[in-house]
Design a protein around this motif. Structure first.
Motif, PDB file in Angstrom:
ATOM      1  N   ASP A  55     -28.443 -15.526 -24.309  1.00 47.33           N
ATOM      2  CA  ASP A  55     -29.610 -15.031 -23.567  1.00 47.33           C
ATOM      3  C   ASP A  55     -30.723 -16.070 -23.610  1.00 47.33           C
ATOM      4  O   ASP A  55     -31.125 -16.528 -24.686  1.00 47.33           O
ATOM      5  CB  ASP A  55     -30.099 -13.718 -24.170  1.00 47.33           C
ATOM      6  N   PHE A  56     -31.216 -16.419 -22.432  1.00 50.35           N
ATOM      7  CA  PHE A  56     -32.237 -17.446 -22.300  1.00 50.35           C
ATOM      8  C   PHE A  56     -33.521 -16.826 -21.760  1.00 50.35           C
ATOM      9  O   PHE A  56     -33.486 -15.975 -20.859  1.00 50.35           O
ATOM     10  CB  PHE A  56     -31.761 -18.543 -21.342  1.00 50.35           C
ATOM     11  N   ILE A  59     -38.807 -29.499 -13.640  1.00 49.49           N
ATOM     12  CA  ILE A  59     -38.161 -29.426 -14.945  1.00 49.49           C
ATOM     13  C   ILE A  59     -36.766 -30.022 -14.841  1.00 49.49           C
ATOM     14  O   ILE A  59     -36.139 -30.024 -13.776  1.00 49.49           O
ATOM     15  CB  ILE A  59     -38.096 -27.979 -15.492  1.00 49.49           C
ATOM     16  N   ASN A  60     -36.283 -30.544 -15.952  1.00 43.78           N
ATOM     17  CA  ASN A  60     -34.932 -31.097 -16.047  1.00 43.78           C
ATOM     18  C   ASN A  60     -34.522 -30.969 -17.507  1.00 43.78           C
ATOM     19  O   ASN A  60     -34.766 -31.862 -18.307  1.00 43.78           O
ATOM     20  CB  ASN A  60     -34.910 -32.553 -15.582  1.00 43.78           C
ATOM     21  N   LYS A  61     -33.927 -29.833 -17.856  1.00 47.65           N
ATOM     22  CA  LYS A  61     -33.660 -29.513 -19.254  1.00 47.65           C
ATOM     23  C   LYS A  61     -32.172 -29.343 -19.481  1.00 47.65           C
ATOM     24  O   LYS A  61     -31.452 -28.781 -18.650  1.00 47.65           O
ATOM     25  CB  LYS A  61     -34.398 -28.232 -19.659  1.00 47.65           C
ATOM     26  N   SER A  62     -31.713 -29.853 -20.634  1.00 48.90           N
ATOM     27  CA  SER A  62     -30.301 -29.710 -20.985  1.00 48.90           C
ATOM     28  C   SER A  62     -30.048 -28.308 -21.533  1.00 48.90           C
ATOM     29  O   SER A  62     -30.952 -27.649 -22.059  1.00 48.90           O
ATOM     30  CB  SER A  62     -29.910 -30.753 -22.034  1.00 48.90           C
ATOM     31  N   ILE A  63     -28.813 -27.855 -21.366  1.00 51.83           N
ATOM     32  CA  ILE A  63     -28.360 -26.592 -21.952  1.00 51.83           C
ATOM     33  C   ILE A  63     -27.398 -26.970 -23.069  1.00 51.83           C
ATOM     34  O   ILE A  63     -26.375 -27.621 -22.830  1.00 51.83           O
ATOM     35  CB  ILE A  63     -27.673 -25.704 -20.905  1.00 51.83           C
ATOM     36  N   SER A  64     -27.708 -26.586 -24.283  1.00 51.48           N
ATOM     37  CA  SER A  64     -26.927 -27.002 -25.438  1.00 51.48           C
ATOM     38  C   SER A  64     -25.729 -26.079 -25.629  1.00 51.48           C
ATOM     39  O   SER A  64     -25.879 -24.857 -25.704  1.00 51.48           O
ATOM     40  CB  SER A  64     -27.812 -26.999 -26.689  1.00 51.48           C
ATOM     41  N   PHE A  65     -24.537 -26.688 -25.702  1.00 51.68           N
ATOM     42  CA  PHE A  65     -23.327 -25.909 -25.944  1.00 51.68           C
ATOM     43  C   PHE A  65     -22.259 -26.813 -26.538  1.00 51.68           C
ATOM     44  O   PHE A  65     -22.347 -28.042 -26.472  1.00 51.68           O
ATOM     45  CB  PHE A  65     -22.825 -25.259 -24.650  1.00 51.68           C
ATOM     46  N   ASP A  66     -21.239 -26.196 -27.146  1.00 50.85           N
ATOM     47  CA  ASP A  66     -20.071 -26.887 -27.701  1.00 50.85           C
ATOM     48  C   ASP A  66     -18.806 -26.301 -27.083  1.00 50.85           C
ATOM     49  O   ASP A  66     -18.754 -25.085 -26.851  1.00 50.85           O
ATOM     50  CB  ASP A  66     -20.005 -26.719 -29.226  1.00 50.85           C
ATOM     51  N   PRO A  67     -17.789 -27.109 -26.800  1.00 51.21           N
ATOM     52  CA  PRO A  67     -17.786 -28.570 -26.961  1.00 51.21           C
ATOM     53  C   PRO A  67     -18.599 -29.241 -25.872  1.00 51.21           C
ATOM     54  O   PRO A  67     -18.490 -28.862 -24.704  1.00 51.21           O
ATOM     55  CB  PRO A  67     -16.306 -28.922 -26.859  1.00 51.21           C
ATOM     56  N   TRP A  68     -19.435 -30.215 -26.239  1.00 53.65           N
ATOM     57  CA  TRP A  68     -20.379 -30.826 -25.316  1.00 53.65           C
ATOM     58  C   TRP A  68     -19.650 -31.515 -24.170  1.00 53.65           C
ATOM     59  O   TRP A  68     -18.730 -32.297 -24.359  1.00 53.65           O
ATOM     60  CB  TRP A  68     -21.249 -31.841 -26.046  1.00 53.65           C
ATOM     61  N   SER A  97     -11.133 -24.873 -30.463  1.00 56.66           N
ATOM     62  CA  SER A  97     -12.217 -24.046 -30.988  1.00 56.66           C
ATOM     63  C   SER A  97     -12.861 -23.267 -29.852  1.00 56.66           C
ATOM     64  O   SER A  97     -12.917 -23.722 -28.704  1.00 56.66           O
ATOM     65  CB  SER A  97     -13.266 -24.923 -31.670  1.00 56.66           C
ATOM     66  N   LEU A  98     -13.370 -22.076 -30.172  1.00 55.78           N
ATOM     67  CA  LEU A  98     -14.085 -21.297 -29.167  1.00 55.78           C
ATOM     68  C   LEU A  98     -15.380 -22.009 -28.802  1.00 55.78           C
ATOM     69  O   LEU A  98     -16.036 -22.599 -29.669  1.00 55.78           O
ATOM     70  CB  LEU A  98     -14.399 -19.901 -29.704  1.00 55.78           C
ATOM     71  N   PRO A  99     -15.758 -21.957 -27.540  1.00 52.32           N
ATOM     72  CA  PRO A  99     -17.025 -22.590 -27.162  1.00 52.32           C
ATOM     73  C   PRO A  99     -18.215 -21.824 -27.731  1.00 52.32           C
ATOM     74  O   PRO A  99     -18.105 -20.638 -28.071  1.00 52.32           O
ATOM     75  CB  PRO A  99     -16.988 -22.536 -25.633  1.00 52.32           C
ATOM     76  N   GLU A 100     -19.339 -22.514 -27.839  1.00 48.25           N
ATOM     77  CA  GLU A 100     -20.587 -21.888 -28.278  1.00 48.25           C
ATOM     78  C   GLU A 100     -21.706 -22.341 -27.348  1.00 48.25           C
ATOM     79  O   GLU A 100     -21.679 -23.467 -26.844  1.00 48.25           O
ATOM     80  CB  GLU A 100     -20.926 -22.277 -29.712  1.00 48.25           C
ATOM     81  N   ILE A 101     -22.694 -21.494 -27.161  1.00 48.32           N
ATOM     82  CA  ILE A 101     -23.869 -21.841 -26.375  1.00 48.32           C
ATOM     83  C   ILE A 101     -25.087 -21.544 -27.217  1.00 48.32           C
ATOM     84  O   ILE A 101     -25.118 -20.555 -27.974  1.00 48.32           O
ATOM     85  CB  ILE A 101     -23.885 -21.077 -25.027  1.00 48.32           C
ATOM     86  N   PHE A 102     -26.108 -22.400 -27.149  1.00 50.29           N
ATOM     87  CA  PHE A 102     -27.238 -22.318 -28.078  1.00 50.29           C
ATOM     88  C   PHE A 102     -28.550 -22.209 -27.314  1.00 50.29           C
ATOM     89  O   PHE A 102     -29.163 -23.227 -26.967  1.00 50.29           O
ATOM     90  CB  PHE A 102     -27.262 -23.552 -28.981  1.00 50.29           C
ATOM     91  N   PRO A 103     -29.008 -20.973 -27.024  1.00 54.01           N
ATOM     92  CA  PRO A 103     -30.290 -20.808 -26.317  1.00 54.01           C
ATOM     93  C   PRO A 103     -31.457 -21.213 -27.209  1.00 54.01           C
ATOM     94  O   PRO A 103     -31.447 -20.947 -28.421  1.00 54.01           O
ATOM     95  CB  PRO A 103     -30.341 -19.314 -25.994  1.00 54.01           C
ATOM     96  N   PRO A 104     -32.482 -21.869 -26.643  1.00 50.66           N
ATOM     97  CA  PRO A 104     -33.707 -22.125 -27.414  1.00 50.66           C
ATOM     98  C   PRO A 104     -34.512 -20.846 -27.521  1.00 50.66           C
ATOM     99  O   PRO A 104     -34.169 -19.820 -26.924  1.00 50.66           O
ATOM    100  CB  PRO A 104     -34.429 -23.175 -26.567  1.00 50.66           C
ATOM    101  N   ASP A 105     -35.606 -20.896 -28.271  1.00 49.40           N
ATOM    102  CA  ASP A 105     -36.462 -19.702 -28.374  1.00 49.40           C
ATOM    103  C   ASP A 105     -36.933 -19.298 -26.982  1.00 49.40           C
ATOM    104  O   ASP A 105     -36.739 -18.158 -26.561  1.00 49.40           O
ATOM    105  CB  ASP A 105     -37.655 -19.977 -29.292  1.00 49.40           C
TER     106      ASP A 105
END
Length: 741
Positions: free
Chosen positions: A398-399, A338-347, A320-328
């Motif tokens: 875009d973040f 700060i120590n924040k995760s970056i959400s993407f697939d495949p994890w 599957s193509l990867p995906e990245i999910f920016p928060p608002d």
């Protein structure tokens, strides 16, 4: 010799670990069971190794109770029926049997006889069997019973005899039996839809004409045993998997001998294999180009001379193509880590990089694909981040970042110090106040304040909004203050401080506060309630003791001293009741100008409570002094209430240096002794009164410089008394030289 007494109170807190043991309850129920099919291994039963007949009970030819049986069971030919035992349980319903051989003498198998025996894998009927009927639920729930051969004598079978069993092959050696319909269409119910009835060629037509059919599929035997079969996957079926995703499917096949499963033609997809348990397992791999690929294979089961083959196709889809999910928007403040995760697939199967814009100054992307660091400049920032998977496929997002100005976080405790409270005492709380935002992390640490080497323990970290330190505070009770003297440290951290693990005591923090919970040991007190005494009249002094450790032994001294000089004086007679006490060295009577005795707490307290004073005169500036000290456990020591020291008189003659060495080798309460140092008129008088020799060594010496006297009663090896090396000669704070010295 002089000793300072030291008392150490040790406390140990016990921990009770309660273990709750829950006994599972077995629930017998009816349900349609879809069994996981695995190869049926043939098994032979050696009667010599079978469970002895004593494992079951036979009454008038009926086997009523086989609950004590396990393993391979061979039933003897005295049994004519397999029945039930008290409570309606089937004869073997509670047993641990794995196989059973049923003799020709058995004509019926009753209700639930082998119900729910999931370990039962083999049922064998002896040659010339006379079995006529199998009742309701006789083999219900036998999930690992895959095949059974029913004798030609069978004429009646319940429609639910094999309900929920794992039966796939049912061989009928004779004509179709009558189906005793329990509740349904009149065939065998709740068995696999792919179960096959194998019948002799001569009975094939009769079984096919039976309405409804006993099993949906009727097949004619061409040999003595049914041939092997593959139930799943079916011939022509396509199995689909995706590159990079785990694949695990179990082949459903059967053989009544010793079947083996193999790939007879073609090749499995890269990354997938067929294991010995009949499972296709693995993670498909591929090479460029990333396209759908197919792999036709033939799957064969071999059982002796017979075999069965199906042709199947594996279809392997590209990853599957990867995906990245920016928060608002990511929000943070200058100076707050700060120590924040970056959400993407495949994890976890990719790498994040910055391709456009900029991250806030002080922030970067870690090797584990997290945004980490401490922002250094307030402002709005935008960045395009890209994820690249292991197949070089990419996706971007875009973040946005809003970095606020620096925060000044403060923290305080409503009670920086508290006394530890026991059960029944009023509980105190130290409430933590902080101006940290609600999502900031609050952590608590504690340690034994009396142990400088002890490490801090942690009770975990939560957001300020959920923190019990903020809502209810730290309790003073002994349950929450695990040591006699406990130091608590509560600290505030940024909102991401526990993103990967909780901070420890050494981690950087934004604010901190310390709370001390201490065990307060009440000070022992001696009270004399009588203040008016008449000359030549014996009056009770009214002595009471409080806050003493009643488990210890004590020694007490009672005497009079001159208020001005602190020297011992006498005035009349002191009298006490001996009771269980005994005198200490230097004292011999319970009616004298001074008293000294020892005993348990209760004995000493009783003697002091009986104390009376009969003054000789009403004049004189005097004071009664009562001294109580924990008893050293030997008659060699005695205590002076004036100085607060223990003393020991050694009568053997030694040179001065040897006397000092002997003094330092003597211990009491864990402390070393030293040659006595005289620092007051009262102490000088006491030592003079309590020694019987004309000349006594004390710690004064002019051995270094002739004529220059200093206190030198201990060496550098041991702790020295306060005056050591000083208070020379007539310049000492206290001296009492004889005339001409």
């Amino acid at each position: 010799m002089v000793f300072q007494s030291v008392f150490t109170l040790l406390a140990m807190k016990s921990v009770l670990i309660r273990m709750k043991i829950v006994r599972s309850q077995r629930l017998i129920h009816l349900s349609l069971v879809t069994a996981l099919l695995v190869p049926l291994l043939s098994s032979s039963i050696n009667p010599a190794n079978a469970t002895p007949a004593t494992c079951y009970v036979v009454e008038n030819g009926v086997l009523t109770n086989g609950s004590g049986c396990s393993g391979d069971v061979v039933i003897d030919d005295s049994v004519t029926s397999i029945g039930q035992y008290n409570g309606g349980y089937g004869a073997f319903q509670e047993s641990g049997i794995t196989s059973v051989t049923i003799p020709a003498s058995v004509t019926s198998i009753a209700y639930g006889a082998f119900w729910d025996r999931v370990n039962l894998t083999s049922v064998t009927f002896a040659a010339n069997s006379t079995l006529a009927s199998i009742d309701h639920f006789a083999f219900a729930g036998t999930q690992n019973l895959k095949t059974i051969s029913l004798p030609s004598s069978l004429t009646l079978i319940s429609s639910v005899a094999f309900s929920g069993s794992g039966i796939r092959y049912m061989t009928f050696e004779g004509a179709p039996p009558t189906v005793n319909n329990y509740n349904g269409p009149g065939n065998l119910q709740n068995v696999s839809s792919s179960a096959i009835a194998w019948v002799t060629p001569g009975n094939y037509a009769a079984f096919n004409s039976h309405s409804p059919t006993i099993l949906p599929t009727i097949r004619s035997l061409t040999g003595s045993t049914p041939p092997p079969s593959i139930f799943w996957p079916t011939n022509g079926e396509t199995l689909t998997a995706t590159v990079g995703s785990g694949f695990n499917q179990t082949v459903s096949y059967l053989g009544v001998g010793n079947p083996t499963l193999e790939i007879s033609a073609g090749s499995l997809p890269p990354g997938i294999s067929l294991n010995g348990s009949g499972q296709f397992t693995g993670t498909p791999t591929t090479t460029a180009p990333l396209v759908t690929r197919t792999y036709p294979v033939s799957l064969r089961v071999i059982d002796g001379a017979d075999s069965a083959t199906v042709s199947i196709v594996f279809e392997i889809l590209p990853p599957s193509l990867p995906e990245i999910f920016p928060p608002d928007t990511y929000t943070a403040n200058v100076g707050i880590p700060i120590n924040k995760s970056i959400s993407f697939d495949p994890w976890g199967a990719g790498t994040i990089t910055l391709v456009e814009g900029s991250l806030p100054p002080g922030v970067s992307i870690s090797g584990s694909n997290r945004l980490i660091g401490t922002p250094t400049s307030a402002g709005t920032y935008t960045a395009k981040l890209r994820v690249t998977d292991s197949y070089s496929q990419t996706a971007s997002g875009d973040f946005g970042f809003e970095i606020g100005s620096a925060l000044s976080v403060s923290m305080s405790a409503s009670r920086p110090t508290m006394n530890r409270t026991a059960s029944g005492e009023t509980e105190l709380f130290s409430i933590i106040s902080t101006n940290a935002p609600d999502d900031f992390i609050i952590c608590g640490f504690y340690k034994d304040a009396d142990d400088s080497s002890a490490a801090y323990g942690s009770i975990g970290c939560t957001s300020k909004l959920d923190s019990s330190f903020v809502s209810s505070g730290i309790s003073s009770t002994e349950d929450e203050a695990p040591f006699d003297n406990t130091t608590w440290v509560v600290r505030a951290y940024g909102p991401d401080a526990d993103a990967e693990s909780d901070p420890d005591i050494n981690a950087p923090f934004l604010a901190t506060v310390t709370i001390s919970v201490s065990l307060v040991v009440p000070t022992p007190t001696i009270t004399m309630s009588t203040t008016d005494f008449q000359p030549r009249t014996a009056t009770n002094v009214g002595v009471t003791l409080s806050n003493f450790d009643t488990s210890l032994n004590y020694q007490a001294t009672v005497k009079f001293v001159n208020v001005a000089t602190n020297a011992d004086v006498s005035n009349g007679i002191l009298t006490a009741t001996k009771g269980g006490t005994s005198t200490i060295p230097g004292y011999s009577s319970y009616a004298a100008t001074k008293l000294g005795f020892k005993g348990t707490y209760a004995q000493v307290a009783a003697a002091l409570a009986s104390l009376t004073w009969n003054p000789a005169t009403g004049s004189g500036n005097i004071s009664m002094r009562i001294g109580i000290a924990s008893m050293p456990g030997t008659t060699d020591f005695y205590y002076d209430a004036n100085s607060g020291h223990y003393y020991k008189y050694v009568s053997s003659a030694l040179p001065w240096v040897s006397a000092r060495t002997a003094a330092e080798a003597t211990t009491l309460f864990g402390l070393r002794g030293y040659l006595a140092e005289v620092n007051s008129t009262a102490e000088n008088f006491f030592i003079g009164r309590e020694t019987s020799a004309t000349n006594v060594w004390i710690g004064a010496s002019d051995r270094t410089v002739e004529g220059t006297w200093i206190w030198d009663g201990a060496t550098a090896t041991y702790p020295k008394p306060t005056g050591s090396g000083s208070n020379s000669g007539r310049t000492a704070a206290f001296h009492s030289w004889a005339n001409g010295e």
